[in-house]
Design a protein around this motif. Structure first.
Motif, PDB file in Angstrom:
ATOM      1  N   GLN A 113       2.905   0.672  -3.893  1.00 18.54           N
ATOM      2  CA  GLN A 113       4.148   0.777  -3.126  1.00 18.54           C
ATOM      3  C   GLN A 113       5.293   1.289  -4.002  1.00 18.54           C
ATOM      4  O   GLN A 113       6.066   2.147  -3.573  1.00 18.54           O
ATOM      5  CB  GLN A 113       4.511  -0.583  -2.515  1.00 18.54           C
ATOM      6  CG  GLN A 113       3.569  -1.000  -1.400  1.00 18.54           C
ATOM      7  CD  GLN A 113       3.756  -2.441  -0.973  1.00 18.54           C
ATOM      8  OE1 GLN A 113       4.091  -3.312  -1.785  1.00 18.54           O
ATOM      9  NE2 GLN A 113       3.538  -2.710   0.304  1.00 18.54           N
ATOM     10  N   THR A 118       8.407  -3.023  -2.173  1.00 20.61           N
ATOM     11  CA  THR A 118       7.286  -3.645  -2.901  1.00 20.61           C
ATOM     12  C   THR A 118       7.112  -5.099  -2.498  1.00 20.61           C
ATOM     13  O   THR A 118       7.407  -6.012  -3.251  1.00 20.61           O
ATOM     14  CB  THR A 118       7.498  -3.536  -4.422  1.00 20.61           C
ATOM     15  OG1 THR A 118       8.758  -4.130  -4.734  1.00 20.61           O
ATOM     16  CG2 THR A 118       7.475  -2.105  -4.889  1.00 20.61           C
ATOM     17  N   THR A 128       2.215   0.993   4.515  1.00 20.19           N
ATOM     18  CA  THR A 128       1.540   1.118   3.220  1.00 20.19           C
ATOM     19  C   THR A 128       0.173   1.769   3.376  1.00 20.19           C
ATOM     20  O   THR A 128      -0.173   2.690   2.625  1.00 20.19           O
ATOM     21  CB  THR A 128       1.412  -0.256   2.541  1.00 20.19           C
ATOM     22  OG1 THR A 128       2.729  -0.783   2.333  1.00 20.19           O
ATOM     23  CG2 THR A 128       0.671  -0.173   1.227  1.00 20.19           C
TER      24      THR A 128
END
Length: 88
Positions: free
Chosen positions: A58, A65, A73
């Motif tokens: 990420q 993140t 993602t």
């Protein structure tokens, strides 16, 4: 109450129950395979190691993140793989 008002009221009520953005994360096996194909180390494959690997990915592609392999993602993982592999 008109039909339109009834439908609008029903839509407002359901919008609190059904959230289109609340998709579950991908299954662990799929995430691990994608990360390995992207050459992102998954360590021993434990939940903590997988979370760290997802966070690394990420961070590398500019996503938040959070360590969760959610729809954004996973989409970015697949897109990155497609860009890295030449079209056949």
């Amino acid at each position: 109450m008109t039909v339109t008002k009834t439908i609008n009221a029903l839509a407002r009520a359901l919008s609190g129950i059904v959230d289109a953005t609340a998709n579950p994360p991908a299954d662990d096996r799929t995430v691990r395979r994608l990360l390995e194909a992207l050459r992102v180390g998954t360590g021993d494959g434990s939940p903590d190691a997988m979370t760290r690997a997802v966070r690394r990915f990420q961070a590398a592609v500019g996503l938040p993140t959070d360590g969760v392999a959610g729809p954004r993602t996973v989409h970015m993982m697949v897109l990155t793989l497609r860009q890295a592999r030449p079209a056949a």
